[in-house]
Design an enzyme around this catalytic site. Structure first.
Site, PDB file in Angstrom:
ATOM      1  N   GLU A  61       0.842  -1.211   0.000  1.00  0.00           N
ATOM      2  CA  GLU A  61       0.000   0.000   0.000  1.00  0.00           C
ATOM      3  C   GLU A  61       0.874   1.257   0.000  1.00  0.00           C
ATOM      4  O   GLU A  61       0.575   2.238  -0.681  1.00  0.00           O
ATOM      5  CB  GLU A  61      -0.946  -0.032   1.201  1.00  0.00           C
ATOM      6  CG  GLU A  61      -2.026  -1.103   1.085  1.00  0.00           C
ATOM      7  CD  GLU A  61      -2.817  -1.248   2.364  1.00  0.00           C
ATOM      8  OE1 GLU A  61      -4.005  -0.845   2.355  1.00  0.00           O
ATOM      9  OE2 GLU A  61      -2.255  -1.714   3.365  1.00  0.00           O
ATOM     10  N   GLU A 103      -4.040  -9.395   3.565  1.00  0.00           N
ATOM     11  CA  GLU A 103      -4.712  -9.102   4.839  1.00  0.00           C
ATOM     12  C   GLU A 103      -5.900 -10.032   5.100  1.00  0.00           C
ATOM     13  O   GLU A 103      -6.185 -10.377   6.246  1.00  0.00           O
ATOM     14  CB  GLU A 103      -5.211  -7.644   4.845  1.00  0.00           C
ATOM     15  CG  GLU A 103      -4.117  -6.599   5.026  1.00  0.00           C
ATOM     16  CD  GLU A 103      -3.441  -6.196   3.733  1.00  0.00           C
ATOM     17  OE1 GLU A 103      -2.723  -5.185   3.734  1.00  0.00           O
ATOM     18  OE2 GLU A 103      -3.600  -6.901   2.711  1.00  0.00           O
TER      19      GLU A 103
HETATM   20  N1  T1G Z   1       4.362  -8.532  11.379  1.00  0.00           N
HETATM   21  C1  T1G Z   1       5.079  -9.063  12.397  1.00  0.00           C
HETATM   22  N2  T1G Z   1       5.896 -10.145  12.294  1.00  0.00           N
HETATM   23  C2  T1G Z   1       5.987 -10.698  11.094  1.00  0.00           C
HETATM   24  C3  T1G Z   1       5.267 -10.214   9.965  1.00  0.00           C
HETATM   25  C4  T1G Z   1       4.432  -9.064  10.150  1.00  0.00           C
HETATM   26  N3  T1G Z   1       3.743  -8.526   9.144  1.00  0.00           N
HETATM   27  N4  T1G Z   1       5.565 -11.004   8.916  1.00  0.00           N
HETATM   28  C5  T1G Z   1       6.435 -11.931   9.365  1.00  0.00           C
HETATM   29  N5  T1G Z   1       6.693 -11.756  10.655  1.00  0.00           N
HETATM   30  C6  T1G Z   1       7.622 -12.544  11.484  1.00  0.00           C
HETATM   31  C7  T1G Z   1       7.172 -13.992  11.671  1.00  0.00           C
HETATM   32  O1  T1G Z   1       6.309 -14.129  12.755  1.00  0.00           O
HETATM   33  C8  T1G Z   1       8.496 -14.696  11.911  1.00  0.00           C
HETATM   34  O2  T1G Z   1       8.867 -14.476  13.251  1.00  0.00           O
HETATM   35  C9  T1G Z   1       9.463 -13.925  11.015  1.00  0.00           C
HETATM   36  O3  T1G Z   1       8.845 -12.657  10.784  1.00  0.00           O
HETATM   37  C10 T1G Z   1       9.709 -14.587   9.700  1.00  0.00           C
HETATM   38  O4  T1G Z   1       8.471 -14.863   9.089  1.00  0.00           O
HETATM   39  C11 T1G Z   1      -2.390  -1.779   7.061  1.00  0.00           C
HETATM   40  C12 T1G Z   1      -3.199  -4.237   8.103  1.00  0.00           C
HETATM   41  C13 T1G Z   1       6.725 -12.092   4.605  1.00  0.00           C
HETATM   42  C14 T1G Z   1       6.050 -13.997   3.215  1.00  0.00           C
HETATM   43  O5  T1G Z   1       0.235 -10.640   6.074  1.00  0.00           O
HETATM   44  O6  T1G Z   1       3.417 -13.749   4.891  1.00  0.00           O
HETATM   45  O7  T1G Z   1      -0.225  -4.817   6.490  1.00  0.00           O
HETATM   46  O8  T1G Z   1       8.881 -16.805  14.052  1.00  0.00           O
HETATM   47  O9  T1G Z   1       8.735 -17.374   9.067  1.00  0.00           O
HETATM   48  O10 T1G Z   1       8.471 -17.878   5.500  1.00  0.00           O
HETATM   49  O11 T1G Z   1      -3.253  -2.969   5.294  1.00  0.00           O
HETATM   50  O12 T1G Z   1       6.176 -13.844   6.903  1.00  0.00           O
HETATM   51  O13 T1G Z   1      10.982 -15.729  13.319  1.00  0.00           O
HETATM   52  O14 T1G Z   1       9.852 -14.966  15.443  1.00  0.00           O
HETATM   53  O15 T1G Z   1       6.839 -16.243   7.856  1.00  0.00           O
HETATM   54  O16 T1G Z   1      10.200 -16.157   4.798  1.00  0.00           O
HETATM   55  C15 T1G Z   1       0.112  -7.942   5.975  1.00  0.00           C
HETATM   56  C16 T1G Z   1       2.807 -11.733   6.690  1.00  0.00           C
HETATM   57  C17 T1G Z   1       0.090  -7.519   7.398  1.00  0.00           C
HETATM   58  C18 T1G Z   1       2.533 -10.813   5.572  1.00  0.00           C
HETATM   59  C19 T1G Z   1       7.962 -14.205   4.824  1.00  0.00           C
HETATM   60  N6  T1G Z   1       1.283  -8.745   5.730  1.00  0.00           N
HETATM   61  N7  T1G Z   1       4.087 -12.395   6.562  1.00  0.00           N
HETATM   62  O17 T1G Z   1       7.778 -15.569   4.940  1.00  0.00           O
HETATM   63  O18 T1G Z   1       9.195 -16.006   7.030  1.00  0.00           O
HETATM   64  S1  T1G Z   1      -1.391  -6.657   7.761  1.00  0.00           S
HETATM   65  C20 T1G Z   1       1.250 -10.065   5.811  1.00  0.00           C
HETATM   66  C21 T1G Z   1       4.268 -13.380   5.653  1.00  0.00           C
HETATM   67  C22 T1G Z   1      -1.218  -5.133   6.985  1.00  0.00           C
HETATM   68  C23 T1G Z   1      -2.263  -3.014   6.240  1.00  0.00           C
HETATM   69  C24 T1G Z   1      -2.444  -4.276   6.950  1.00  0.00           C
HETATM   70  C25 T1G Z   1       5.597 -14.049   5.667  1.00  0.00           C
HETATM   71  C26 T1G Z   1       6.567 -13.544   4.565  1.00  0.00           C
HETATM   72  P1  T1G Z   1       9.690 -15.553  14.043  1.00  0.00           P
HETATM   73  P2  T1G Z   1       8.242 -16.221   8.270  1.00  0.00           P
HETATM   74  P3  T1G Z   1       8.975 -16.486   5.504  1.00  0.00           P
END
Ligand code: T1G
Length: 689
Positions: free
Chosen positions: A108, A128
């Protein structure tokens, strides 16, 4: 360490300011990142020597979204929306440099920039909805203006990311970087200045906002998302982009977002997000344990499971040998695999060339000697202990030193199977779920002598196969099937006491499960359980009677339900109802009306109870592991978080009291609340809190 704050660095490339975020592991847009970005933008904006700005990230990815762990916390300024407004107000070109996975709020933010340059391997999207949310920083208003409402809605409701090439074709990104990304982005900024390119914001575009076809697209996209709140909110928000002015659409988006983020469904889905990542961490695994390399695999048994497992390897690009005892069975298995791939191609889920490439990775062979070159061998033969021990004794002779020897048993004692070899340290369970090439869960069974690097190898393999792993200990049925067995006992009792199969199905489908116990057994085949019960001297009054009457499920067109040829739709069967009524009469049970609430309690609470025993025995390390197993292996609705999370939501005291009531009424002591539940209630705690 940046020069703006711990996460943000502001550098120069000539007259281009480069803002670099560095918040490992995925550059989540936590408060510090947002405030550092805001400062850097202000500085770059006010600096007359700066003619353009690049926003980039260090590490493995561009911003992967808002920091999910901040949700539910008191908001801290600047919000992402405020940072985005700052970008849009910049009087000079702002170029986003995308690499890795630019997701959610990160994507975004990029949509608010004037231009986007992507690395060729970059992926971008708005996932999301997978967290029970919708894009809350303008994505539902800007993306439709950029690519049209239908395409935008597909990205937002599926949550699936796009690759850079497709994003370029759709006009989302302006350029794919040939060499270094940040250099290319800076060069793009320079060119934009030199060519006096207008600083057109996406928010001001409306040429693509055509509503035709939107309603149909929305209906198609949401038809399989029953019970979830977020997809409907996504549809409403994108529709607003068509019918409302930008600012009004943005305001409505934020209202919808605030409602969802505070709601039970999103909290449950965020629980599953973090539980899934925790489940891959094995307590007690020595630091630095390295997985063994796997370049080649072998699968023993070309039945439904063996074939599906072989497809997993081919889908991940790993050459695999499928091994059978004879040519007939082997070719039957290989033909089934080709038919599966052809069906996927026909549905448009795979290109014909890619299909050929994958089939080319699957070799067939007769005899176990063909497993000699493999670094991993997965046994998927019939569920019989003697047969499995014979296979492992033979594998012990032919498999190369250090090969991981895995069994796909869904119930049997992995230690007893490992005991048939001289190398139990190399033996683990890898329990795939049917269809193995589709279901995402991999229940990894840790044997008493499984070496740490054998476990680490199975975990790393799960990631390569795109599976969600959960590590469990050895017991009958491990975690999922052991809990399921408790449900089956109560499901049979419900039929004897007054319910009918379609009523039990309706109650559990309404609860959110894709199907209830009886349609599930019809899918798996009633004969499998019947043979196992017979071998264990156990009985199920109604199910045994159905099997004796040839009702083996979908495979015979009749089980608990009837099925028309070519259809999987369960049809109530008067013959089954007669068998049930006769069984009640024979046992002298006065049938009564059973309400859906009781059906849900009596099928789910005993599972939770067994989950508590499993935790107490250490078969599962965390309640979240059990939740992950049920969400990815048994279709538990992700928006209910999993059985253990659900128990905490409704209150363990309630679960305890209902179990005590049902135990008292039925006289079945196995329904008595597990010791862990009694303890936690006494301490005023839940499984997770
Ligand atoms: N926030 C906090 N921690 C996160 C995170 C996030 N968005 N994404 C990953 N982590 C942490 C995860 O818990 C893990 O921690 C480490 O990073 C590695 O992740 C306003 C409301 C990016 C594709 O939904 O899909 O934006 O276990 O093991 O397999 O509109 O992480 O090591 O302590 O998954 O390489 C939208 C979520 C948020 C993406 C990487 N974004 N993340 O995958 O690593 S809502 C998402 C993923 C938002 C706005 C809205 C995947 C990844 P730990 P991982 P990976």
């Amino acid at each position: 360490m940046g020069n703006i704050n711990a996460s943000i660095d502001l550098r120069r490339d000539g007259r281009i300011a480069i803002v670099i975020a560095d918040n490992p592991p995925v550059n989540a847009l936590k408060h510090e990142v947002r405030s550092g970005l805001s400062q850097a933008l202000r500085q770059a904006g006010d600096d007359a020597s700066v003619e353009a700005v690049v926003i980039a990230c260090a590490g493995r990815t561009f911003f992967a979204g808002a920091d999910i762990s901040e949700f539910g916390q008191p908001p801290q300024a600047p919000s992402l929306g405020e940072v985005i407004a700052q970008i849009e107000a910049m009087p000079k070109p702002v170029v986003a440099a995308l690499h890795g996975t630019a997701l959610g709020g990160g994507f975004e933010l990029a949509l608010a920039c004037h231009f986007r340059v992507a690395a060729s391997a970059a992926r971008m999207g708005l996932p999301e909805v997978k967290l029970g949310l919708l894009p809350g920083a303008g994505g539902t208003q800007r993306l439709p203006r950029l690519i049209g409402p239908e395409k935008a809605l597909r990205m937002i409701v599926t949550g699936e990311p796009l690759g850079a090439a497709q994003a370029l074709a759709d006009g989302i990104v302006d350029e794919i970087a040939a060499g270094d990304l940040n250099t290319a982005a800076a060069a793009f900024g320079r060119r934009a200045v030199a060519e006096r390119r207008p600083l057109r914001l996406i928010r001001d575009r409306d040429d693509k906002l055509i509503g035709e076809g939107f309603a149909d697209a929305a209906a198609t996209l949401t038809q399989r998302l029953r019970g979830r709140e977020a997809p409907a909110a996504c549809v409403e928000a994108v529709r607003n982009a068509i019918v409302l002015p930008f600012e009004e659409g943005l305001r409505r988006e934020s209202e919808l977002f605030q409602k969802l983020v505070a709601g039970d469904q999103s909290k449950a889905q965020r629980h599953v997000f973090f539980a899934e990542r925790e489940a891959a961490k094995v307590p007690g695994m020595p630091e630095g344990t390295k997985p063994r390399p796997i370049a080649r695999a072998a699968v023993i048994g070309a039945g439904t499971m063996g074939g599906g497992i072989a497809m997993c390897f081919a889908n991940a690009g790993i050459p695999v040998t499928l091994i059978e005892t004879g040519d007939d069975l082997l070719h039957k298995g290989l033909d089934r695999i080709v038919a599966n791939y052809r069906a996927t191609v026909a549905r448009g889920g795979l290109g014909p060339d890619e299909m050929e490439r994958r089939i080319g990775l699957i070799a067939g062979a007769v005899g176990l000697d063909a497993a000699a070159e493999a670094e991993i061998v997965i046994e998927a033969v019939f569920e019989d202990m003697n047969l499995k021990r014979r296979v492992f004794a033979e594998l012990d002779r032919v498999a190369k030193p250090g090969a991981l020897l895995a069994t796909n048993t869904s119930t049997l004692d992995v230690d007893a199977i490992a005991g048939a070899t001289s190398r139990p340290q190399d033996v683990v369970g890898t329990h795939f779920f049917s269809p193995a090439n589709v279901m995402r869960l991999l229940e990894i069974v840790r044997g008493a002598e499984s070496a740490p690097d054998a476990l680490a190898t199975a975990l790393a393999l799960a990631r390569r196969l795109g599976k969600v792993p959960a590590v469990v200990g050895v017991c009958y049925g491990f975690v999922g099937n052991r809990m399921l067995a408790r449900r089956s006992v109560e499901a049979e009792r419900l039929l004897l006491e007054g319910a009918l199969p379609h009523e039990v199905e309706a109650a559990l489908v309404e609860f959110g499960l894709p199907m209830g116990p009886f349609a599930m057994m019809d899918l798996a085949g009633l004969d499998v359980g019947w043979l196992i019960r017979k071998s264990r001297g156990e009985h199920a009054v109604i199910e045994d009677a159905l099997c004796e009457a040839g009702h083996f499920g979908q495979k015979t067109g009749k089980g608990y339900f009837r099925y028309q040829a070519g259809s999987r739709a369960p049809i109530p069967d008067p013959e089954v109802e007669r068998i049930i009524l006769d069984a009640s009469a024979e046992l002298g049970i006065a049938r009564r009306k059973i309400e859906p609430t009781e059906i849900v309690e009596r099928t789910i609470f005993p599972m939770i109870n067994e989950g508590a025993r499993i935790l107490d025995e250490g078969i599962a390390a965390r309640p979240g592991d059990i939740d992950v197993i049920w969400v990815y292996g048994y279709g538990w609705p992700v928006w209910r978080g999993g059985p253990m999370y659900y128990a905490d939501r409704i209150g363990l005291e309630q679960v305890r009291d209902r179990l005590s009531f049902y135990a008292g009424r039925s006289g079945d002591d196995s329904l008595r609340p597990a010791a862990l539940i009694t303890r936690l209630v006494a301490e005023g705690r839940g499984f997770a809190v």
